[in-house]
Design an enzyme around this catalytic site. Structure first.
Site, mmCIF file in Angstrom:
data_model
loop_
_atom_site.group_PDB
_atom_site.id
_atom_site.type_symbol
_atom_site.label_atom_id
_atom_site.label_comp_id
_atom_site.label_asym_id
_atom_site.label_seq_id
_atom_site.Cartn_x
_atom_site.Cartn_y
_atom_site.Cartn_z
ATOM 1 C CB ALA A 266 -28.753 25.536 -43.864
ATOM 2 C CD GLU A 268 -24.292 18.806 -42.750
ATOM 3 O OE1 GLU A 268 -25.336 19.477 -42.734
ATOM 4 O OE2 GLU A 268 -24.172 17.729 -42.119
ATOM 5 C CD GLU A 302 -26.032 23.857 -41.982
ATOM 6 O OE1 GLU A 302 -25.490 22.754 -42.225
ATOM 7 O OE2 GLU A 302 -27.049 23.956 -41.253
HETATM 8 N N1 B3K Z 1 -27.467 18.142 -41.565
HETATM 9 C C1 B3K Z 1 -28.609 18.919 -41.979
HETATM 10 C C2 B3K Z 1 -29.912 18.315 -41.593
HETATM 11 C C3 B3K Z 1 -30.415 17.309 -42.547
HETATM 12 C C4 B3K Z 1 -31.817 16.896 -42.187
HETATM 13 C C5 B3K Z 1 -32.278 15.720 -42.955
HETATM 14 N N2 B3K Z 1 -33.658 15.412 -42.679
HETATM 15 C C6 B3K Z 1 -28.563 20.303 -41.442
HETATM 16 C C7 B3K Z 1 -27.719 20.505 -40.260
HETATM 17 O O1 B3K Z 1 -27.927 19.959 -39.206
HETATM 18 O O2 B3K Z 1 -26.771 21.221 -40.375
HETATM 19 ZN ZN ZN Z 2 -26.022 20.169 -38.420
#
Ligand code: B3K
Ligand code: ZN
Length: 888
Positions: A266, A268, A302
């Site tokens: 997912a 955020e 998230e």
């Molecule tokens: N921040 C995103 C992950 C993004 C990955 C990019 N390759 C999901 C998370 O860690 O909440």
């Molecule tokens: Zn994250």
């Protein structure tokens, strides 16, 4: 052979952005073939920068026109090279107007703007915004966004973006528009849009402050009966962050949108979280207890990013764990608090540690090992790893162990007071924790800068005359790529001492120990070797070391079987009770593996079976906890104990042990099966899911002797189950049982399962996954499965369900002696590379530990790796992992 690495980026080379962006006005004329994007950026020169030029990133874009302060820039006014657009001689205040074209339908990378099942979605983290427009696409450039979406009204009735909807209407030509404004400054990686035919479940929710917010979960029409659990999880998350950290939702509206094609779990995005359907959709018919738990934790994760990640973000991608490690820690605590009971918390902790050990310790011991705050990368997407996430969370947890729960909260408060609205570094988090608690966390920094799993060796001695007990702890850490020498870590080691009855002794220790929970002291190991002396110890105690897994280390201590049995039966720390069972099992599995490799007779002592019986029959223990104790260490965990891995011998050893447990505990297992049925309406709560977990583990053991009666038991469960947990468990047990009766029952059940669920993609993923993991599935069977009309490499969930489950979770088949598994792997990596580099690079990881195998196997793995390395048009994602795997 090509092993040269594409250009690496180094943390030490960080420079401030040359221009800051104040506002972004971005307009989309959405069309699946060609979408026009018009952007208006107001920018200001950054006085802190040495670079004079405006620097913008852009990838796979067609530039239509570029204007600066109203004037068209011709090709002489800028340079565009290797995805970087530079404008020299710009004034200090600039308005840039940029028009670009992109092709969403052709975008199979699922980064930037793409189409899934006819709908538009975006994914911008880490560097996807540059596939939408030219922009300083780096997290330390934070701006306010206004977004205008225009699209066909019939095809895309729902138009969403970050923040608040400020205007919408018809455009007259069958198209409509929606204008969104995000009141908060954010980095480009948090931008998102959705244009789709979707429906939503919505609810108004009252915050503790009294303010009301609108919560929405958006899905395709047929899935509206599967959103309740995600909505509940969201409300719980909001309340939990208010109560535990005093953090309130800062928007009037919070949306979750589910999409079937998604590279990870997912995302955020501010106010508009986009989720893999796997982590949103649930009802008892299609989702298992594990799915329900995962949805709760991912929704929480998230949501928690809204403060840890979005309000305070990362200065650069080397600081990724600043938001990810902290947010994983927060989601782990959230899930534990949702269960509430002490033993429920322990179950969650054990599950988290199991993942850490199996996957992160392996990463730390292989060619992709990197510090929690890496020093360099080639492709940042390859660094969304278990080290950044799970080890990062352990590092945050250690801070909490060192400063206490209240101290941790003080540190968080200071962190937000100092850095709200900023893009900062891991060091800033550590400084806030240290300053709020007047603690010196200087040496603690090594957890961020040094890769590798520390080994802590404990030795003890008891002096009956002086009534003292000494624990000597020494630490070492093996070299990792680019880091030959390691300095000592600051390691909190929580310990208790048990008397002969297994009761906690009252502890007295003056050697720098702080109080943990009752009966536990936290020893702070900061040197290579240190002795801690306990006084007033009236009898020879049994030490309970590293309680609750207080540090991500491998702890060695020469326990006798009798001591482990005592810990298993009595330790007040449930984690170490479980740990004792795993130590008992592991030392036997290692011996059995050696014996299997040497074609010797396999035997198992009754003491082990007796110890498991004691736990299985102990009704005072939660079923979920008993299930964890009865689950043997995975084949992957056993493999970690060897310098040269023999997957066939490990499989044989573990299967033998399962068979012996099944035989020795048949009556008790049958009893556990019958007493843990959950005939009432399905609920995913901890108690009911714990019962199902134990019952289904019992079933899988019983099928180790798959005779007519046990097959009937599984078949009956499969046929009459009123939830997916029981149905899937029965199918899995049948698939992995070895007998004619079981094979027949399994193939009949597989057919029925497919027929019943062919319209539920997430369930068909399970259908593929179970077969990819089944011991009977060899490469030939995999190839046959891939010709199934429901199989496609284009959908990441589907690719993972079959290909990854075979390469990562079916070791005895994947490592077939003829190398067929490796050749298959290479083909799939090459095929995926052309479709989706991120997913392909993940698959490369299945072979990164090739040096751990026997010479013959190594040769075959090397051939496969070289085949990938030499193939054409390799993405830098795949190139990085392959070349690091091949490097010495
Ligand atoms: N921040 C995103 C992950 C993004 C990955 C990019 N390759 C999901 C998370 O860690 O909440
Ligand atoms: Zn994250």
């Amino acid at each position: 052979m090509r092993t040269d690495l594409p250009q690496a980026i180094y943390r030490k080379d960080y420079t401030a952005p040359s221009f800051l962006v104040d506002t972004v006005d971005i307009g989309f004329d959405l069309d699946p073939i060609t979408t026009r994007v018009a952007t208006r950026l107001t920018m200001t020169r950054n006085p802190d920068s040495v670079n004079q030029n405006i620097v913008l990133n852009g990838e796979a874009l067609e530039l239509v026109q570029l204007r600066m302060n109203g004037k068209l820039l011709t090709k002489r006014g800028y340079t565009l090279q290797g995805g970087i657009l530079q404008i020299p001689d710009a004034p200090d205040q600039v308005v840039l107007e940029i028009e670009t074209l992109t092709h969403p339908e052709k975008n199979t990378s699922l980064m930037g703007l793409y189409v899934s099942n006819g709908n538009f979605f975006t994914q911008c983290e880490a560097e996807g915004f540059r596939k939408i427009t030219f922009f300083p696409d780096r997290p330390d450039v934070m701006a306010k966004y206004t977004v205008m979406l225009r699209a066909d009204k019939k095809k895309y009735p729902v138009l969403l973006s970050n923040g608040n909807l400020v205007e919408q209407g018809d455009l007259g030509d069958g198209r409509h528009y929606a204008k969104w404004e995000d009141p908060f400054k954010k980095p480009s990686y948090l931008f998102a849009l959705v244009a789709a035919k979707l429906v939503c479940q919505e609810e108004t929710y009252q915050l503790k402050s009294g303010r009301k917010v609108l919560l929405q979960v958006w899905v395709e029409k047929g899935n509206l009966d599967k959103t309740q659990h995600a909505m509940e999880s969201l409300k719980h998350s909001i309340r939990w962050d208010e109560e535990r950290f005093g953090l309130e939702l800062d928007l009037d509206r919070f949306m979750i949108v589910a999409v079937g094609d998604f590279n990870m779990g997912a995302m955020e995005n501010k106010g508009l979280n986009i989720f893999n359907t796997k982590f949103v959709l649930a009802n008892p018919r299609i989702a298992t207890d594990v799915d329900y738990a995962n949805i709760e934790s991912v929704v929480g994760h998230e949501y928690f990013h809204n403060w840890t990640g979005n309000r305070v973000t990362c200065r650069d991608w080397f600081q990724l764990s600043l938001k990810e490690g902290l947010t994983v820690f927060r989601d782990q605590e959230f899930s534990a608090d949702m269960v509430g009971t002490a033993s429920g918390r322990a179950v969650k902790r054990i599950e988290d540690v199991r993942l850490l050990r199996q996957v992160q310790f392996a990463e730390d011991a292989g060619p992709m090992a990197h510090p929690v705050r890496p020093d360099s990368y080639v492709e940042i997407n390859n660094f969304y790893t278990v080290t950044i996430y799970e080890k990062g969370a352990e590092v945050v947890r250690m801070v909490q162990t060192l400063v206490g729960r209240d101290g941790f909260r003080k540190g968080m408060d200071l962190y937000f007071a100092r850095h709200d609205g900023q893009a900062v570094e891991c060091d800033d988090f550590r400084a806030a924790m240290a300053d709020a608690n007047r603690r010196n966390l200087k040496q603690f920094e090594r957890w961020y800068s040094q890769a590798g799993t520390p080994q802590v060796k404990a030795e003890t001695s008891y002096d009956p005359l002086a009534k003292t007990f000494e624990i000597t702890l020494s630490q070492t850490c093996a070299a990792t790529p680019g880091q030959a020498k390691k300095l000592p870590f600051h390691i909190p080691v929580a310990v208790g001492l048990l008397d002969a009855e297994g009761k906690d002794l009252v502890l007295h220790c003056d050697d720098g120990a702080s109080a943990g929970v009752a009966g536990t002291l936290v020893l702070e190991l900061t040197k290579a070797k240190q002795t801690f002396r306990f006084t007033q110890v009236n009898e020879q105690p049994v030490p309970s070391l590293l309680r609750d897994f207080s540090a991500p280390v491998v702890l060695e201590y020469d326990y006798s079987d009798a001591e482990l049995a005592l810990l298993l039966a009595h330790d007040s720390d449930p984690f170490n009770r479980w740990e004792a069972s795993q130590r008992l099992a592991m030392r036997r599995l290692v011996k059995l593996t050696d014996a299997a490799r040497n074609n010797e007779q396999l035997t198992l002592d009754p003491m082990f079976i007796d110890a498991l019986r004691g736990v299985l029959m102990d009704d005072t223990l939660d079923p979920a906890f008993r299930e964890l104790v009865l689950t043997l260490p995975s084949e992957a965990m056993v493999a970690e104990q060897f310098s040269v891995v023999d997957s066939q011998a490990i499989h044989a050893a573990r299967q033998f042990m399962r068979g012996m447990v099944a035989q020795g505990l048949r009556t008790e297992l049958l009893n556990a099966y019958e007493t843990n049925l959950t005939p009432d309406a399905y609920s995913p709560d901890a108690e009911a899911s714990g019962k199902r977990g134990l019952k289904n583990l019992a079933l899988s053991y019983l099928l180790e002797w798959a005779d007519e009666s046990t097959c009937q038991l599984a078949l009956a469960q499969f046929d009459t189950a009123h939830n997916m947990t029981d149905r899937q468990a029965a199918l899995s047990a049948l698939l992995n049982a070895e007998s004619k009766a079981a094979t027949k029952a399994a193939s009949k059940s597989l057919k029925r399962f497919y027929k019943d669920f062919k319209n539920e993609p997430l369930v068909i993923d399970k259908w593929f996954m179970l077969q990819g993991m089944a011991h009977a599935t060899d490469v030939a069977a995999m190839r046959a499965l891939m010709t199934h009309p429901a199989f496609t490499l284009k959908n990441p969930n589907r690719a993972r369900s079959l290909i990854f489950s075979f390469c990562n979770a079916n070791p005895a088949r994947f490592h077939a002696a003829d190398g067929s598994g490796y050749a298959f792997w290479a083909e799939q990596v090459i095929a995926l590379n052309a479709i989706n580099p991120q997913v392909a690079a993940r698959l490369v990881r299945s072979l990164d530990r090739w040096r751990k195998y026997a010479p013959k196997a190594q040769e075959l793995m090397l051939l496969a790796l070289q085949k990938v390395a030499n193939s054409k048009k390799l993405s830098k994602d795949v190139q990085e992992v392959v070349s690091k795997s091949l490097a010495a």
